[in-house]
Design a protein around this motif. Sequence first.
Motif, mmCIF file in Angstrom:
data_model
loop_
_atom_site.group_PDB
_atom_site.id
_atom_site.type_symbol
_atom_site.label_atom_id
_atom_site.label_comp_id
_atom_site.label_asym_id
_atom_site.label_seq_id
_atom_site.Cartn_x
_atom_site.Cartn_y
_atom_site.Cartn_z
ATOM 1 N N UNK A 258 89.801 102.616 22.268
ATOM 2 C CA UNK A 258 88.817 101.498 22.218
ATOM 3 C C UNK A 258 89.167 100.659 21.268
ATOM 4 N N UNK A 259 89.386 99.435 21.943
ATOM 5 C CA UNK A 259 89.797 98.053 21.084
ATOM 6 C C UNK A 259 88.471 97.514 20.497
ATOM 7 N N UNK A 260 88.356 97.362 19.311
ATOM 8 C CA UNK A 260 87.279 96.861 18.771
ATOM 9 C C UNK A 260 87.069 95.514 17.968
ATOM 10 N N UNK A 261 88.565 94.711 18.237
ATOM 11 C CA UNK A 261 88.600 93.405 17.569
ATOM 12 C C UNK A 261 89.301 93.116 17.641
ATOM 13 N N UNK A 262 89.830 91.565 16.962
ATOM 14 C CA UNK A 262 91.367 90.951 16.823
ATOM 15 C C UNK A 262 91.566 90.994 15.119
ATOM 16 N N UNK A 263 92.616 91.564 14.795
ATOM 17 C CA UNK A 263 92.589 91.372 13.582
ATOM 18 C C UNK A 263 92.200 89.836 12.936
ATOM 19 N N UNK A 264 92.618 88.796 13.679
ATOM 20 C CA UNK A 264 92.203 87.728 13.431
ATOM 21 C C UNK A 264 90.825 87.272 13.484
ATOM 22 N N UNK A 265 90.527 87.731 13.775
ATOM 23 C CA UNK A 265 88.704 87.376 14.062
ATOM 24 C C UNK A 265 87.943 87.742 13.038
ATOM 25 N N UNK A 266 88.199 88.977 12.694
ATOM 26 C CA UNK A 266 87.908 90.013 11.673
ATOM 27 C C UNK A 266 86.903 88.637 10.600
ATOM 28 N N UNK A 267 85.995 88.649 10.036
ATOM 29 C CA UNK A 267 85.617 87.953 8.777
ATOM 30 C C UNK A 267 85.155 88.461 7.298
ATOM 31 N N UNK A 268 85.054 88.303 6.430
ATOM 32 C CA UNK A 268 84.387 88.831 5.320
ATOM 33 C C UNK A 268 83.471 88.284 4.362
ATOM 34 N N UNK A 269 82.400 89.204 4.923
ATOM 35 C CA UNK A 269 80.556 88.162 4.418
ATOM 36 C C UNK A 269 80.150 88.688 3.709
ATOM 37 N N UNK A 270 80.099 88.297 1.979
ATOM 38 C CA UNK A 270 79.925 89.237 0.393
ATOM 39 C C UNK A 270 80.132 90.072 0.596
ATOM 40 N N UNK A 271 81.903 90.565 1.211
ATOM 41 C CA UNK A 271 82.803 91.411 0.637
ATOM 42 C C UNK A 271 82.490 92.451 1.849
ATOM 43 N N UNK A 272 82.131 92.207 2.748
ATOM 44 C CA UNK A 272 82.108 93.166 3.797
ATOM 45 C C UNK A 272 82.387 92.785 5.455
ATOM 46 N N UNK A 273 83.710 94.074 5.767
ATOM 47 C CA UNK A 273 84.337 93.298 6.319
ATOM 48 C C UNK A 273 83.626 93.470 8.247
ATOM 49 N N UNK A 274 83.497 92.327 8.801
ATOM 50 C CA UNK A 274 82.925 92.020 10.033
ATOM 51 C C UNK A 274 83.347 91.487 11.232
ATOM 52 N N UNK A 275 82.874 92.672 12.481
ATOM 53 C CA UNK A 275 84.250 92.551 13.789
ATOM 54 C C UNK A 275 83.045 92.330 14.779
#
Length: 543
Positions: A422-439
Amino acid sequence: MSGLPGPAMPELRPAVRAVNLAELLSQTARRLPGHDAVVHGADRITWRELDRRADAVAAELRARGVGRGDPVLVDAPNQVGLIAAMFGVWRAGGVFAPVNHRLTPPETADLAELVAPAALICHGSHTGHAEAVRAAAAPRAGVLWIDAPPGEGPDLAALPRPADPEPNEPVRTGDHAWYFFTSGTSGRSKAAVLTHDQMGFVVTNHLCDLLPGTDHTDAQVVVAPLSHGAGVHLLPLVARGATTVLPTSASLDPAEVWRLVETERVSSMFTVPTILKRLAEAPEAARHDLGSLRHVIYAGAPMYRADADRARAVLGEVLVQYYGLGEVTGNITVLPPGEHDRPVPDGLQFGSCGRPRTGIQISVQDDDGRELPAGEQGEICVAGPAVFAGYLNNERANAESFRDGWFRTGDLGLVDAAGYLYVTGRASDMYISGGSNIHPREIEEKLLQHPAIDEVAVLGMPDPQWGEIGVAVYVAAAGHDEAGEVELRDWLAGRMARYKIPKRFVRWETIPKSGYGKIVKRTIREQLEPAPAPAGVPGPGIP
Protein backbone atom coordinates in the motif's frame (compact mmCIF):
# COMPACT_ATOMS: atom_id res chain seq x y z
CA MET A 1 26.91 -16.72 14.11
CA SER A 2 25.07 -14.29 11.81
CA GLY A 3 27.68 -11.59 12.37
CA LEU A 4 30.59 -13.73 11.13
CA PRO A 5 31.80 -13.37 7.55
CA GLY A 6 30.65 -16.07 5.18
CA PRO A 7 32.90 -18.29 3.07
CA ALA A 8 34.94 -16.59 0.40
CA MET A 9 33.02 -16.34 -2.85
CA PRO A 10 34.75 -17.54 -6.00
CA GLU A 11 35.77 -14.86 -8.45
CA LEU A 12 32.96 -14.19 -10.87
CA ARG A 13 33.53 -14.59 -14.59
CA PRO A 14 33.80 -11.35 -16.59
CA ALA A 15 30.74 -9.83 -18.21
CA VAL A 16 29.13 -12.39 -20.49
CA ARG A 17 27.20 -12.01 -23.70
CA ALA A 18 23.79 -10.39 -23.30
CA VAL A 19 20.96 -10.28 -25.83
CA ASN A 20 20.66 -7.05 -27.79
CA LEU A 21 17.10 -5.74 -27.48
CA ALA A 22 16.98 -5.44 -31.28
CA GLU A 23 16.85 -9.24 -31.30
CA LEU A 24 13.20 -8.96 -30.24
CA LEU A 25 12.40 -7.40 -33.60
CA SER A 26 14.72 -9.70 -35.57
CA GLN A 27 13.08 -12.86 -34.26
CA THR A 28 9.52 -11.62 -34.73
CA ALA A 29 10.25 -10.40 -38.28
CA ARG A 30 11.57 -13.86 -39.19
CA ARG A 31 8.60 -15.61 -37.61
CA LEU A 32 5.78 -13.27 -38.72
CA PRO A 33 7.12 -11.33 -41.70
CA GLY A 34 3.76 -10.44 -43.26
CA HIS A 35 1.85 -9.76 -40.04
CA ASP A 36 0.94 -6.16 -39.10
CA ALA A 37 3.53 -4.68 -36.75
CA VAL A 38 2.32 -1.06 -36.62
CA VAL A 39 -0.91 0.55 -37.74
CA HIS A 40 -0.94 4.35 -38.07
CA GLY A 41 -3.92 5.78 -39.89
CA ALA A 42 -4.04 4.23 -43.35
CA ASP A 43 -0.50 2.85 -43.03
CA ARG A 44 -0.10 -0.79 -42.06
CA ILE A 45 3.57 -1.69 -41.57
CA THR A 46 4.52 -5.37 -41.51
CA TRP A 47 7.17 -6.87 -39.28
CA ARG A 48 9.39 -7.42 -42.33
CA GLU A 49 9.12 -3.74 -43.30
CA LEU A 50 9.70 -2.48 -39.76
CA ASP A 51 12.78 -4.68 -39.51
CA ARG A 52 14.11 -3.32 -42.81
CA ARG A 53 13.53 0.26 -41.62
CA ALA A 54 15.51 -0.50 -38.48
CA ASP A 55 18.25 -1.95 -40.74
CA ALA A 56 18.40 1.32 -42.64
CA VAL A 57 18.71 3.37 -39.45
CA ALA A 58 21.42 1.09 -38.10
CA ALA A 59 23.38 1.22 -41.36
CA GLU A 60 23.24 5.01 -41.46
CA LEU A 61 24.34 5.33 -37.84
CA ARG A 62 27.22 2.92 -38.39
CA ALA A 63 28.28 4.84 -41.49
CA ARG A 64 28.47 7.95 -39.30
CA GLY A 65 30.64 6.21 -36.73
CA VAL A 66 27.95 5.47 -34.14
CA GLY A 67 28.52 2.16 -32.40
CA ARG A 68 28.43 0.25 -29.16
CA GLY A 69 27.75 2.47 -26.17
CA ASP A 70 27.16 5.70 -28.14
CA PRO A 71 24.05 7.60 -26.98
CA VAL A 72 21.54 8.71 -29.61
CA LEU A 73 19.07 11.37 -28.50
CA VAL A 74 15.64 10.85 -30.08
CA ASP A 75 13.00 13.60 -30.17
CA ALA A 76 9.80 12.53 -31.95
CA PRO A 77 6.09 12.00 -31.35
CA ASN A 78 4.52 8.55 -31.44
CA GLN A 79 4.90 7.25 -35.00
CA VAL A 80 6.50 4.48 -37.02
CA GLY A 81 9.75 6.42 -37.43
CA LEU A 82 10.26 6.54 -33.67
CA ILE A 83 9.86 2.76 -33.36
CA ALA A 84 12.25 2.15 -36.28
CA ALA A 85 14.73 4.53 -34.66
CA MET A 86 14.50 2.69 -31.33
CA PHE A 87 15.44 -0.67 -32.82
CA GLY A 88 17.89 0.83 -35.30
CA VAL A 89 19.83 2.49 -32.50
CA TRP A 90 20.03 -0.80 -30.59
CA ARG A 91 20.95 -2.74 -33.73
CA ALA A 92 23.93 -0.43 -34.23
CA GLY A 93 24.93 -0.88 -30.59
CA GLY A 94 23.89 2.62 -29.53
CA VAL A 95 22.04 3.74 -26.43
CA PHE A 96 18.44 4.86 -27.01
CA ALA A 97 17.87 8.20 -25.25
CA PRO A 98 14.32 9.38 -26.05
CA VAL A 99 13.04 12.74 -24.83
CA ASN A 100 9.44 13.73 -24.31
CA HIS A 101 8.35 15.48 -27.51
CA ARG A 102 6.53 18.12 -25.46
CA LEU A 103 9.68 19.51 -23.89
CA THR A 104 10.92 22.96 -24.81
CA PRO A 105 14.20 23.46 -26.72
CA PRO A 106 16.10 24.49 -23.54
CA GLU A 107 14.82 21.41 -21.69
CA THR A 108 15.88 19.15 -24.54
CA ALA A 109 19.28 20.87 -24.64
CA ASP A 110 19.71 20.16 -20.90
CA LEU A 111 19.19 16.45 -21.55
CA ALA A 112 21.64 16.57 -24.43
CA GLU A 113 24.27 18.09 -22.13
CA LEU A 114 23.62 15.26 -19.67
CA VAL A 115 24.07 12.35 -22.09
CA ALA A 116 26.44 13.93 -24.69
CA PRO A 117 24.76 12.21 -27.67
CA ALA A 118 26.79 11.02 -30.63
CA ALA A 119 23.78 11.70 -32.86
CA LEU A 120 20.31 13.22 -32.77
CA ILE A 121 17.22 11.78 -34.42
CA CYS A 122 14.64 14.55 -34.56
CA HIS A 123 11.15 15.10 -35.95
CA GLY A 124 10.85 17.76 -38.62
CA SER A 125 8.48 19.83 -36.51
CA HIS A 126 11.25 20.42 -33.96
CA THR A 127 13.95 22.25 -35.87
CA GLY A 128 14.35 24.61 -32.91
CA HIS A 129 15.07 21.64 -30.66
CA ALA A 130 17.67 20.37 -33.11
CA GLU A 131 19.42 23.74 -33.11
CA ALA A 132 19.37 23.81 -29.31
CA VAL A 133 20.92 20.33 -29.15
CA ARG A 134 23.56 21.25 -31.71
CA ALA A 135 24.51 24.29 -29.66
CA ALA A 136 24.54 22.43 -26.35
CA ALA A 137 26.19 19.14 -27.29
CA ALA A 138 27.39 19.28 -30.93
CA PRO A 139 26.60 15.62 -31.79
CA ARG A 140 29.58 14.43 -33.83
CA ALA A 141 27.40 12.24 -36.08
CA GLY A 142 24.94 15.04 -36.79
CA VAL A 143 21.16 14.92 -37.14
CA LEU A 144 18.88 12.39 -38.80
CA TRP A 145 15.26 13.36 -39.42
CA ILE A 146 11.82 11.85 -39.13
CA ASP A 147 9.63 13.74 -41.63
CA ALA A 148 12.57 15.96 -42.53
CA PRO A 149 11.83 19.68 -42.99
CA PRO A 150 12.68 21.30 -46.36
CA GLY A 151 16.40 21.55 -46.92
CA GLU A 152 17.28 19.08 -44.18
CA GLY A 153 18.17 15.42 -44.36
CA PRO A 154 18.49 12.56 -44.38
CA ASP A 155 14.94 11.41 -43.73
CA LEU A 156 14.73 8.04 -41.98
CA ALA A 157 11.88 6.85 -44.18
CA ALA A 158 13.92 7.53 -47.33
CA LEU A 159 17.13 5.85 -46.22
CA PRO A 160 18.22 3.08 -48.60
CA ARG A 161 17.68 -0.44 -47.33
CA PRO A 162 20.99 -2.32 -47.03
CA ALA A 163 21.48 -5.16 -49.50
CA ASP A 164 21.98 -7.57 -46.62
CA PRO A 165 20.37 -7.48 -43.17
CA GLU A 166 22.27 -5.44 -40.60
CA PRO A 167 23.53 -7.61 -37.72
CA ASN A 168 22.59 -6.83 -34.15
CA GLU A 169 25.69 -5.46 -32.44
CA PRO A 170 27.06 -7.88 -29.82
CA VAL A 171 26.47 -6.63 -26.27
CA ARG A 172 27.59 -7.77 -22.83
CA THR A 173 25.85 -7.85 -19.49
CA GLY A 174 25.79 -4.34 -18.12
CA ASP A 175 25.93 -2.63 -21.52
CA HIS A 176 23.74 0.47 -21.60
CA ALA A 177 20.58 0.19 -23.71
CA TRP A 178 18.25 3.05 -22.69
CA TYR A 179 18.78 6.35 -20.91
CA PHE A 180 15.41 6.69 -19.24
CA PHE A 181 14.89 10.30 -18.24
CA THR A 182 13.07 10.97 -15.01
CA SER A 183 10.03 13.16 -15.49
CA GLY A 184 11.57 16.03 -13.55
CA THR A 185 8.50 16.70 -11.38
CA SER A 186 10.70 17.43 -8.36
CA GLY A 187 13.80 18.91 -9.94
CA ARG A 188 16.18 18.61 -12.86
CA SER A 189 15.86 15.36 -14.79
CA LYS A 190 18.29 12.50 -14.32
CA ALA A 191 19.09 9.68 -16.72
CA ALA A 192 18.45 6.22 -15.31
CA VAL A 193 20.70 3.66 -17.00
CA LEU A 194 18.78 0.63 -18.27
CA THR A 195 20.86 -2.24 -19.63
CA HIS A 196 20.14 -4.89 -22.27
CA ASP A 197 20.15 -7.77 -19.78
CA GLN A 198 17.99 -5.88 -17.29
CA MET A 199 15.47 -5.03 -20.00
CA GLY A 200 15.40 -8.66 -21.11
CA PHE A 201 14.14 -9.53 -17.63
CA VAL A 202 11.62 -6.69 -17.77
CA VAL A 203 10.15 -7.92 -21.06
CA THR A 204 9.73 -11.42 -19.64
CA ASN A 205 8.25 -10.07 -16.43
CA HIS A 206 5.74 -7.87 -18.24
CA LEU A 207 4.53 -10.87 -20.23
CA CYS A 208 4.31 -12.98 -17.09
CA ASP A 209 2.63 -10.52 -14.72
CA LEU A 210 0.91 -7.87 -16.84
CA LEU A 211 0.07 -9.45 -20.20
CA PRO A 212 -0.41 -13.19 -19.69
CA GLY A 213 -1.48 -15.04 -22.81
CA THR A 214 -0.40 -12.32 -25.24
CA ASP A 215 0.45 -13.50 -28.76
CA HIS A 216 0.46 -12.34 -32.38
CA THR A 217 -3.35 -12.20 -32.49
CA ASP A 218 -3.36 -9.37 -29.96
CA ALA A 219 -3.11 -5.62 -30.51
CA GLN A 220 -2.40 -2.61 -28.33
CA VAL A 221 -3.35 1.04 -28.79
CA VAL A 222 -0.76 3.60 -27.64
CA VAL A 223 -2.16 6.49 -25.59
CA ALA A 224 1.01 7.67 -23.80
CA PRO A 225 4.46 8.80 -25.03
CA LEU A 226 6.69 6.00 -26.31
CA SER A 227 9.61 7.93 -24.84
CA HIS A 228 8.63 6.70 -21.38
CA GLY A 229 6.64 3.81 -19.88
CA ALA A 230 4.64 3.17 -23.05
CA GLY A 231 7.93 2.51 -24.84
CA VAL A 232 8.86 -0.13 -22.28
CA HIS A 233 5.39 -1.62 -22.66
CA LEU A 234 5.94 -1.82 -26.43
CA LEU A 235 8.80 -4.31 -26.08
CA PRO A 236 6.83 -7.35 -24.83
CA LEU A 237 4.29 -6.73 -27.61
CA VAL A 238 7.13 -6.82 -30.15
CA ALA A 239 8.44 -10.02 -28.57
CA ARG A 240 5.08 -11.72 -29.06
CA GLY A 241 4.35 -10.22 -32.49
CA ALA A 242 1.26 -8.29 -31.35
CA THR A 243 0.23 -5.27 -33.41
CA THR A 244 0.77 -1.72 -32.15
CA VAL A 245 -1.89 0.83 -33.15
CA LEU A 246 -0.89 4.50 -33.11
CA PRO A 247 -3.66 7.12 -33.07
CA THR A 248 -3.27 9.91 -35.60
CA SER A 249 -4.38 12.69 -33.24
CA ALA A 250 -1.60 14.93 -31.95
CA SER A 251 -3.10 14.77 -28.44
CA LEU A 252 -5.37 12.37 -26.60
CA ASP A 253 -8.68 11.97 -28.42
CA PRO A 254 -10.91 9.52 -26.52
CA ALA A 255 -13.27 9.21 -29.49
CA GLU A 256 -10.43 8.02 -31.74
CA VAL A 257 -9.03 5.70 -29.09
CA TRP A 258 -12.33 3.92 -28.51
CA ARG A 259 -12.98 3.70 -32.26
CA LEU A 260 -9.59 2.05 -32.74
CA VAL A 261 -10.23 -0.38 -29.89
CA GLU A 262 -13.33 -1.56 -31.73
CA THR A 263 -12.02 -1.61 -35.31
CA GLU A 264 -8.58 -3.09 -34.54
CA ARG A 265 -9.85 -5.44 -31.83
CA VAL A 266 -7.41 -3.98 -29.33
CA SER A 267 -6.74 -6.20 -26.33
CA SER A 268 -4.36 -4.05 -24.26
CA MET A 269 -3.22 -0.53 -23.58
CA PHE A 270 -0.75 1.11 -21.22
CA THR A 271 -1.86 4.35 -19.62
CA VAL A 272 -1.55 6.58 -16.58
CA PRO A 273 -4.37 7.43 -14.15
CA THR A 274 -5.11 10.89 -15.54
CA ILE A 275 -5.46 9.51 -19.09
CA LEU A 276 -7.48 6.49 -17.97
CA LYS A 277 -9.82 8.83 -16.10
CA ARG A 278 -10.45 10.87 -19.27
CA LEU A 279 -10.98 7.78 -21.38
CA ALA A 280 -13.43 6.22 -18.92
CA GLU A 281 -15.42 9.44 -18.60
CA ALA A 282 -15.68 10.01 -22.36
CA PRO A 283 -19.18 9.34 -23.74
CA GLU A 284 -17.65 7.45 -26.68
CA ALA A 285 -16.74 4.60 -24.32
CA ALA A 286 -20.40 3.60 -24.30
CA ARG A 287 -20.75 3.85 -28.10
CA HIS A 288 -18.17 1.27 -29.13
CA ASP A 289 -17.65 -2.45 -28.68
CA LEU A 290 -14.83 -2.74 -26.15
CA GLY A 291 -15.20 -6.46 -25.63
CA SER A 292 -11.76 -7.23 -27.03
CA LEU A 293 -10.03 -5.48 -24.11
CA ARG A 294 -8.30 -7.80 -21.65
CA HIS A 295 -5.53 -5.71 -20.10
CA VAL A 296 -5.90 -1.98 -19.43
CA ILE A 297 -2.68 -1.32 -17.58
CA TYR A 298 -2.26 1.82 -15.54
CA ALA A 299 0.77 3.05 -13.62
CA GLY A 300 2.97 6.09 -13.09
CA ALA A 301 1.05 7.64 -10.18
CA PRO A 302 -1.56 6.54 -7.62
CA MET A 303 -5.05 6.18 -9.05
CA TYR A 304 -7.68 7.36 -6.66
CA ARG A 305 -10.25 4.76 -5.67
CA ALA A 306 -13.20 6.74 -6.99
CA ASP A 307 -11.58 7.04 -10.42
CA ALA A 308 -10.63 3.36 -10.53
CA ASP A 309 -14.15 2.29 -9.58
CA ARG A 310 -15.60 4.49 -12.33
CA ALA A 311 -13.22 2.99 -14.90
CA ARG A 312 -14.10 -0.54 -13.82
CA ALA A 313 -17.80 0.24 -14.15
CA VAL A 314 -17.26 1.44 -17.73
CA LEU A 315 -14.66 -1.05 -18.98
CA GLY A 316 -15.33 -4.13 -16.87
CA GLU A 317 -12.79 -6.15 -14.92
CA VAL A 318 -9.82 -5.47 -17.18
CA LEU A 319 -7.77 -3.03 -15.09
CA VAL A 320 -4.21 -4.08 -14.27
CA GLN A 321 -2.39 -1.79 -11.88
CA TYR A 322 1.31 -1.80 -11.34
CA TYR A 323 3.53 0.28 -9.13
CA GLY A 324 7.01 0.99 -10.33
CA LEU A 325 9.44 3.82 -10.92
CA GLY A 326 11.47 4.31 -14.07
CA GLU A 327 14.51 3.25 -12.06
CA VAL A 328 12.91 -0.17 -11.56
CA THR A 329 11.43 -0.10 -15.05
CA GLY A 330 7.92 -0.39 -13.66
CA ASN A 331 8.62 -3.75 -12.02
CA ILE A 332 7.65 -3.54 -8.35
CA THR A 333 4.06 -4.74 -7.90
CA VAL A 334 1.06 -5.93 -9.90
CA LEU A 335 -2.64 -5.88 -9.05
CA PRO A 336 -4.48 -8.03 -11.63
CA PRO A 337 -8.14 -7.53 -12.58
CA GLY A 338 -9.51 -10.04 -10.10
CA GLU A 339 -7.90 -8.36 -7.10
CA HIS A 340 -9.13 -4.77 -7.34
CA ASP A 341 -11.72 -5.46 -4.63
CA ARG A 342 -9.15 -6.73 -2.17
CA PRO A 343 -10.16 -5.70 1.40
CA VAL A 344 -8.39 -2.65 2.80
CA PRO A 345 -6.69 -3.02 6.18
CA ASP A 346 -8.06 -1.02 9.10
CA GLY A 347 -6.80 2.54 9.18
CA LEU A 348 -6.14 2.85 5.44
CA GLN A 349 -8.33 4.85 3.08
CA PHE A 350 -7.25 3.36 -0.23
CA GLY A 351 -6.51 0.01 -1.78
CA SER A 352 -3.38 -1.96 -2.48
CA CYS A 353 -1.19 -1.42 -5.54
CA GLY A 354 -0.57 -5.15 -5.60
CA ARG A 355 1.84 -7.92 -4.73
CA PRO A 356 5.54 -8.11 -5.61
CA ARG A 357 6.28 -8.81 -9.25
CA THR A 358 7.83 -12.18 -10.09
CA GLY A 359 11.51 -12.12 -9.14
CA ILE A 360 11.21 -8.86 -7.19
CA GLN A 361 11.52 -8.33 -3.44
CA ILE A 362 10.05 -5.42 -1.46
CA SER A 363 11.29 -4.22 1.93
CA VAL A 364 9.60 -1.45 3.93
CA GLN A 365 12.34 0.16 5.99
CA ASP A 366 12.76 2.78 8.69
CA ASP A 367 15.19 5.69 8.47
CA ASP A 368 18.06 3.46 9.61
CA GLY A 369 17.43 0.75 7.02
CA ARG A 370 15.75 -1.72 9.37
CA GLU A 371 12.93 -3.72 7.82
CA LEU A 372 9.57 -2.99 9.42
CA PRO A 373 6.90 -5.58 10.16
CA ALA A 374 3.61 -5.78 8.29
CA GLY A 375 1.31 -2.86 8.99
CA GLU A 376 4.04 -0.32 9.79
CA GLN A 377 4.76 2.55 7.43
CA GLY A 378 8.24 3.23 6.11
CA GLU A 379 10.18 3.80 2.92
CA ILE A 380 9.55 1.30 0.12
CA CYS A 381 12.81 -0.31 -0.97
CA VAL A 382 13.27 -2.80 -3.82
CA ALA A 383 15.71 -5.48 -4.98
CA GLY A 384 15.73 -7.66 -8.08
CA PRO A 385 16.86 -7.89 -11.71
CA ALA A 386 14.61 -5.00 -12.82
CA VAL A 387 16.50 -2.44 -10.72
CA PHE A 388 18.50 -0.08 -12.89
CA ALA A 389 22.28 0.18 -12.98
CA GLY A 390 22.33 3.70 -11.55
CA TYR A 391 22.10 7.28 -12.75
CA LEU A 392 24.35 8.46 -15.55
CA ASN A 393 27.15 10.74 -14.33
CA ASN A 394 25.50 11.35 -10.96
CA GLU A 395 27.39 9.66 -8.14
CA ARG A 396 25.64 11.72 -5.48
CA ALA A 397 22.20 10.54 -6.62
CA ASN A 398 23.48 6.96 -6.78
CA ALA A 399 24.79 7.15 -3.22
CA GLU A 400 21.48 8.56 -1.99
CA SER A 401 19.35 6.05 -3.89
CA PHE A 402 20.94 2.81 -2.67
CA ARG A 403 21.42 1.48 0.86
CA ASP A 404 22.84 -1.95 1.61
CA GLY A 405 22.04 -2.96 -1.97
CA TRP A 406 18.39 -1.90 -1.80
CA PHE A 407 17.03 0.75 -4.16
CA ARG A 408 15.25 3.43 -2.14
CA THR A 409 12.13 4.56 -3.98
CA GLY A 410 11.49 7.64 -1.84
CA ASP A 411 7.87 6.50 -1.52
CA LEU A 412 6.19 5.65 1.74
CA GLY A 413 4.07 2.59 2.27
CA LEU A 414 3.34 -0.59 4.17
CA VAL A 415 2.67 -4.23 3.45
CA ASP A 416 -0.11 -6.36 4.87
CA ALA A 417 0.26 -9.85 6.28
CA ALA A 418 -0.05 -11.38 2.79
CA GLY A 419 2.68 -9.16 1.35
CA TYR A 420 0.45 -6.76 -0.61
CA LEU A 421 1.83 -3.23 -0.81
CA TYR A 422 0.00 0.00 0.00
CA VAL A 423 1.64 3.24 -1.14
CA THR A 424 0.69 5.90 1.38
CA GLY A 425 2.56 8.83 -0.15
CA ARG A 426 5.78 10.29 -1.40
CA ALA A 427 8.31 11.12 1.30
CA SER A 428 8.97 14.45 -0.39
CA ASP A 429 5.20 15.23 -0.44
CA MET A 430 4.85 14.91 3.32
CA TYR A 431 4.66 18.19 5.21
CA ILE A 432 4.85 19.04 8.90
CA SER A 433 2.19 21.34 10.29
CA GLY A 434 2.13 22.25 13.94
CA GLY A 435 4.50 19.37 14.70
CA SER A 436 2.35 16.73 12.96
CA ASN A 437 3.38 14.76 9.89
CA ILE A 438 0.68 14.98 7.21
CA HIS A 439 0.55 12.83 4.08
CA PRO A 440 -1.46 14.42 1.24
CA ARG A 441 -2.74 11.25 -0.40
CA GLU A 442 -5.20 10.45 2.37
CA ILE A 443 -6.71 13.93 2.06
CA GLU A 444 -6.82 13.74 -1.72
CA GLU A 445 -8.66 10.40 -1.60
CA LYS A 446 -11.29 11.87 0.71
CA LEU A 447 -11.80 15.00 -1.39
CA LEU A 448 -12.24 12.97 -4.56
CA GLN A 449 -15.22 11.26 -2.97
CA HIS A 450 -17.01 14.63 -3.03
CA PRO A 451 -19.18 14.87 -6.17
CA ALA A 452 -18.00 18.43 -6.85
CA ILE A 453 -14.30 17.48 -7.17
CA ASP A 454 -12.85 16.28 -10.47
CA GLU A 455 -9.11 16.57 -9.68
CA VAL A 456 -7.20 17.63 -6.60
CA ALA A 457 -3.66 18.06 -5.32
CA VAL A 458 -2.80 18.72 -1.68
CA LEU A 459 0.59 20.07 -0.67
CA GLY A 460 2.29 21.88 2.20
CA MET A 461 3.09 25.57 1.89
CA PRO A 462 5.23 27.73 4.24
CA ASP A 463 3.39 29.42 7.08
CA PRO A 464 4.90 31.63 9.82
CA GLN A 465 2.71 30.20 12.58
CA TRP A 466 2.46 26.51 11.79
CA GLY A 467 5.64 25.96 9.78
CA GLU A 468 3.58 24.61 6.91
CA ILE A 469 -0.12 24.50 6.16
CA GLY A 470 -2.06 22.27 3.81
CA VAL A 471 -3.33 23.78 0.57
CA ALA A 472 -5.82 21.91 -1.61
CA VAL A 473 -5.84 22.89 -5.27
CA TYR A 474 -8.85 21.42 -7.06
CA VAL A 475 -10.73 21.35 -10.33
CA ALA A 476 -14.51 21.38 -9.99
CA ALA A 477 -16.54 18.64 -11.62
CA ALA A 478 -18.90 19.66 -14.41
CA GLY A 479 -22.05 21.24 -13.00
CA HIS A 480 -20.52 21.88 -9.57
CA ASP A 481 -18.92 25.29 -9.96
CA GLU A 482 -20.52 26.42 -6.70
CA ALA A 483 -18.42 24.08 -4.54
CA GLY A 484 -16.41 26.26 -2.21
CA GLU A 485 -14.02 26.22 0.69
CA VAL A 486 -16.57 26.02 3.49
CA GLU A 487 -18.41 23.12 1.87
CA LEU A 488 -15.21 21.15 1.27
CA ARG A 489 -13.87 21.80 4.75
CA ASP A 490 -17.16 20.64 6.26
CA TRP A 491 -17.03 17.54 4.04
CA LEU A 492 -13.64 16.59 5.44
CA ALA A 493 -14.52 17.48 9.05
CA GLY A 494 -16.51 14.31 9.58
CA ARG A 495 -14.04 12.12 7.78
CA MET A 496 -10.61 12.84 9.22
CA ALA A 497 -8.82 14.43 12.14
CA ARG A 498 -9.06 18.21 12.25
CA TYR A 499 -5.30 18.75 12.05
CA LYS A 500 -5.17 17.07 8.63
CA ILE A 501 -7.75 19.33 6.97
CA PRO A 502 -6.15 21.83 4.56
CA LYS A 503 -6.25 25.45 5.60
CA ARG A 504 -6.66 26.76 2.08
CA PHE A 505 -8.80 25.55 -0.82
CA VAL A 506 -7.99 26.99 -4.23
CA ARG A 507 -10.08 26.33 -7.31
CA TRP A 508 -8.23 26.23 -10.65
CA GLU A 509 -9.51 25.53 -14.13
CA THR A 510 -6.75 22.95 -14.68
CA ILE A 511 -3.99 21.37 -12.63
CA PRO A 512 -0.48 21.35 -14.15
CA LYS A 513 0.69 17.99 -15.47
CA SER A 514 3.93 16.71 -16.90
CA GLY A 515 4.24 15.46 -20.46
CA TYR A 516 3.64 11.98 -19.03
CA GLY A 517 0.29 12.93 -17.48
CA LYS A 518 1.44 13.20 -13.87
CA ILE A 519 0.30 16.03 -11.61
CA VAL A 520 3.34 18.25 -11.03
CA LYS A 521 3.29 19.51 -7.45
CA ARG A 522 6.52 21.44 -7.93
CA THR A 523 4.81 23.59 -10.56
CA ILE A 524 1.73 24.01 -8.38
CA ARG A 525 3.93 25.14 -5.52
CA GLU A 526 5.65 27.70 -7.74
CA GLN A 527 2.31 29.13 -8.84
CA LEU A 528 0.82 29.37 -5.37
CA GLU A 529 1.46 32.41 -3.21
CA PRO A 530 2.01 31.51 0.45
CA ALA A 531 -0.71 32.95 2.60
CA PRO A 532 -1.70 32.70 6.27
CA ALA A 533 -4.59 30.53 7.32
CA PRO A 534 -7.97 32.28 7.06
CA ALA A 535 -9.18 34.03 10.19
CA GLY A 536 -11.16 31.82 12.50
CA VAL A 537 -9.83 28.56 11.09
CA PRO A 538 -8.30 26.35 13.80
CA GLY A 539 -4.65 25.44 13.46
CA PRO A 540 -3.42 21.93 12.87
CA GLY A 541 -2.88 21.09 16.52
CA ILE A 542 -1.70 17.73 17.75
CA PRO A 543 -3.98 14.68 17.38
